[in-house]
Design a protein around this motif. Structure first.
Motif, PDB file in Angstrom:
ATOM      1  N   THR A  71    -117.304  77.299 -89.844  1.00  0.00           N
ATOM      2  CA  THR A  71    -115.903  76.897 -89.881  1.00  0.00           C
ATOM      3  C   THR A  71    -115.050  78.010 -89.296  1.00  0.00           C
ATOM      4  OG1 THR A  71    -116.271  75.505 -91.823  1.00  0.00           O
ATOM      5  CG2 THR A  71    -113.997  76.175 -91.379  1.00  0.00           C
ATOM      6  N   LEU A  72    -114.290  77.651 -88.259  1.00  0.00           N
ATOM      7  CA  LEU A  72    -113.366  78.582 -87.625  1.00  0.00           C
ATOM      8  C   LEU A  72    -112.051  78.521 -88.386  1.00  0.00           C
ATOM      9  CD1 LEU A  72    -114.066  77.615 -83.903  1.00  0.00           C
ATOM     10  CD2 LEU A  72    -115.207  79.375 -85.293  1.00  0.00           C
ATOM     11  N   LEU A  73    -111.623  79.658 -88.903  1.00  0.00           N
ATOM     12  CA  LEU A  73    -110.412  79.729 -89.717  1.00  0.00           C
ATOM     13  C   LEU A  73    -109.250  80.286 -88.910  1.00  0.00           C
ATOM     14  CD1 LEU A  73    -112.064  81.321 -92.857  1.00  0.00           C
ATOM     15  CD2 LEU A  73    -111.501  78.916 -92.531  1.00  0.00           C
ATOM     16  N   TYR A  74    -108.082  79.712 -89.139  1.00  0.00           N
ATOM     17  CA  TYR A  74    -106.858  80.138 -88.465  1.00  0.00           C
ATOM     18  C   TYR A  74    -105.703  80.079 -89.446  1.00  0.00           C
ATOM     19  CZ  TYR A  74    -105.885  75.167 -88.346  1.00  0.00           C
ATOM     20  OH  TYR A  74    -105.660  73.865 -88.718  1.00  0.00           O
ATOM     21  N   ALA A  75    -104.614  80.771 -89.129  1.00  0.00           N
ATOM     22  CA  ALA A  75    -103.466  80.819 -90.031  1.00  0.00           C
ATOM     23  C   ALA A  75    -102.297  79.957 -89.570  1.00  0.00           C
ATOM     24  CB  ALA A  75    -102.996  82.259 -90.206  1.00  0.00           C
ATOM     25  N   ALA A  76    -102.281  79.554 -88.332  1.00  0.00           N
ATOM     26  CA  ALA A  76    -101.136  78.835 -87.759  1.00  0.00           C
ATOM     27  C   ALA A  76    -100.787  77.574 -88.549  1.00  0.00           C
ATOM     28  CB  ALA A  76    -101.426  78.460 -86.308  1.00  0.00           C
ATOM     29  N   ARG A  77     -99.497  77.287 -88.606  1.00  0.00           N
ATOM     30  CA  ARG A  77     -99.039  76.058 -89.280  1.00  0.00           C
ATOM     31  C   ARG A  77     -99.308  74.821 -88.432  1.00  0.00           C
ATOM     32  NH1 ARG A  77     -93.754  78.964 -90.761  1.00  0.00           N
ATOM     33  NH2 ARG A  77     -94.307  79.884 -92.757  1.00  0.00           N
ATOM     34  N   ASP A  78     -99.194  74.974 -87.119  1.00  0.00           N
ATOM     35  CA  ASP A  78     -99.413  73.858 -86.195  1.00  0.00           C
ATOM     36  C   ASP A  78    -100.920  73.618 -86.099  1.00  0.00           C
ATOM     37  OD1 ASP A  78     -99.730  72.114 -84.039  1.00  0.00           O
ATOM     38  OD2 ASP A  78     -98.077  72.999 -82.910  1.00  0.00           O
ATOM     39  N   GLU A  79    -101.374  72.519 -86.668  1.00  0.00           N
ATOM     40  CA  GLU A  79    -102.804  72.245 -86.722  1.00  0.00           C
ATOM     41  C   GLU A  79    -103.366  71.675 -85.425  1.00  0.00           C
ATOM     42  OE1 GLU A  79    -103.957  70.188 -90.296  1.00  0.00           O
ATOM     43  OE2 GLU A  79    -102.727  71.500 -91.543  1.00  0.00           O
ATOM     44  N   SER A  80    -102.491  71.335 -84.476  1.00  0.00           N
ATOM     45  CA  SER A  80    -102.934  70.774 -83.202  1.00  0.00           C
ATOM     46  C   SER A  80    -102.879  71.773 -82.057  1.00  0.00           C
ATOM     47  CB  SER A  80    -102.063  69.566 -82.829  1.00  0.00           C
ATOM     48  OG  SER A  80    -102.123  68.591 -83.822  1.00  0.00           O
ATOM     49  N   HIS A  81    -101.991  72.747 -82.168  1.00  0.00           N
ATOM     50  CA  HIS A  81    -101.776  73.712 -81.087  1.00  0.00           C
ATOM     51  C   HIS A  81    -101.936  75.126 -81.632  1.00  0.00           C
ATOM     52  CE1 HIS A  81     -99.366  70.135 -79.956  1.00  0.00           C
ATOM     53  NE2 HIS A  81    -100.019  70.321 -78.823  1.00  0.00           N
ATOM     54  N   ASN A  82    -103.165  75.595 -81.699  1.00  0.00           N
ATOM     55  CA  ASN A  82    -103.430  76.964 -82.137  1.00  0.00           C
ATOM     56  C   ASN A  82    -104.702  77.467 -81.466  1.00  0.00           C
ATOM     57  OD1 ASN A  82    -105.824  76.619 -84.009  1.00  0.00           O
ATOM     58  ND2 ASN A  82    -104.370  75.228 -84.992  1.00  0.00           N
ATOM     59  N   ASN A  83    -104.934  78.763 -81.565  1.00  0.00           N
ATOM     60  CA  ASN A  83    -106.073  79.339 -80.860  1.00  0.00           C
ATOM     61  C   ASN A  83    -107.417  78.800 -81.331  1.00  0.00           C
ATOM     62  OD1 ASN A  83    -105.304  81.119 -83.177  1.00  0.00           O
ATOM     63  ND2 ASN A  83    -107.249  82.088 -82.649  1.00  0.00           N
ATOM     64  N   ALA A  84    -107.546  78.419 -82.591  1.00  0.00           N
ATOM     65  CA  ALA A  84    -108.821  77.890 -83.077  1.00  0.00           C
ATOM     66  C   ALA A  84    -109.130  76.537 -82.435  1.00  0.00           C
ATOM     67  CB  ALA A  84    -108.804  77.765 -84.597  1.00  0.00           C
ATOM     68  N   VAL A  85    -108.119  75.703 -82.256  1.00  0.00           N
ATOM     69  CA  VAL A  85    -108.304  74.415 -81.583  1.00  0.00           C
ATOM     70  C   VAL A  85    -108.742  74.641 -80.139  1.00  0.00           C
ATOM     71  CG1 VAL A  85    -107.103  72.341 -80.763  1.00  0.00           C
ATOM     72  CG2 VAL A  85    -106.680  73.181 -83.073  1.00  0.00           C
ATOM     73  N   ALA A  86    -108.052  75.560 -79.462  1.00  0.00           N
ATOM     74  CA  ALA A  86    -108.400  75.875 -78.068  1.00  0.00           C
ATOM     75  C   ALA A  86    -109.797  76.477 -77.979  1.00  0.00           C
ATOM     76  CB  ALA A  86    -107.358  76.825 -77.480  1.00  0.00           C
ATOM     77  N   LEU A  87    -110.127  77.358 -78.919  1.00  0.00           N
ATOM     78  CA  LEU A  87    -111.445  77.992 -78.928  1.00  0.00           C
ATOM     79  C   LEU A  87    -112.544  76.964 -79.151  1.00  0.00           C
ATOM     80  CD1 LEU A  87    -113.319  80.453 -78.951  1.00  0.00           C
ATOM     81  CD2 LEU A  87    -112.770  80.729 -81.385  1.00  0.00           C
ATOM     82  N   LYS A  88    -112.362  76.082 -80.104  1.00  0.00           N
ATOM     83  CA  LYS A  88    -113.370  75.047 -80.395  1.00  0.00           C
ATOM     84  C   LYS A  88    -113.616  74.189 -79.161  1.00  0.00           C
ATOM     85  CE  LYS A  88    -114.456  71.312 -83.644  1.00  0.00           C
ATOM     86  NZ  LYS A  88    -114.469  70.059 -82.898  1.00  0.00           N
TER      87      LYS A  88
END
Length: 119
Positions: free
Chosen positions: A95-112
């Motif tokens: 599971t890739l964890l991120y702190a951003a509030r925007d669940e669609s536009h964040n580095n984890a989404v881009a990384l995945k």
């Protein structure tokens, strides 16, 4: 083949998360290390500070962010972290964890998306 999961670091850990990896460059605000239950913090795979600041709060620039981030992921340090992620995925859920509030536009989404495209 298993795929990476995404989750906000502020959500409660679950056994199904498997290996929990923080993919942000900065430690998330207001969360204690023991509460976060992070197994690994891969700063080298996070966007650079310059990239993060350039696109912060600009979802309209999402595609440009993804392209710039993909270029950063080609660095030697990032590629070593990518290999570590793939090795961990062979052993079980990741599971890739991120702190951003925007669940669609964040580095984890881009990384995945990048990881799945570049297997």
């Amino acid at each position: 083949m298993a795929s990476f999961r995404l989750k906000r670091v502020y959500e409660a850990p679950e056994a199904s998360d498997g290996t929990r990896i923080l993919v942000d460059r900065l430690w998330p605000r207001g969360i204690a290390k023991d509460k976060a239950r992070i197994d690994l913090w891969l700063k080298d795979i996070a966007p650079s500070d310059a990239l993060r600041k350039r696109f912060h709060g600009k979802p309209e620039d999402w595609e440009a962010f993804c392209e710039a981030y993909a270029a950063e992921l080609e660095s030697e340090a990032a590629q070593a972290a990518v290999q570590e992620l793939h090795d961990l995925l062979k052993k079980g859920p990741v599971t890739l964890l991120y702190a951003a509030r925007d669940e669609s536009h964040n580095n984890a989404v881009a990384l995945k998306a990048w990881l799945e495209e570049n297997r």
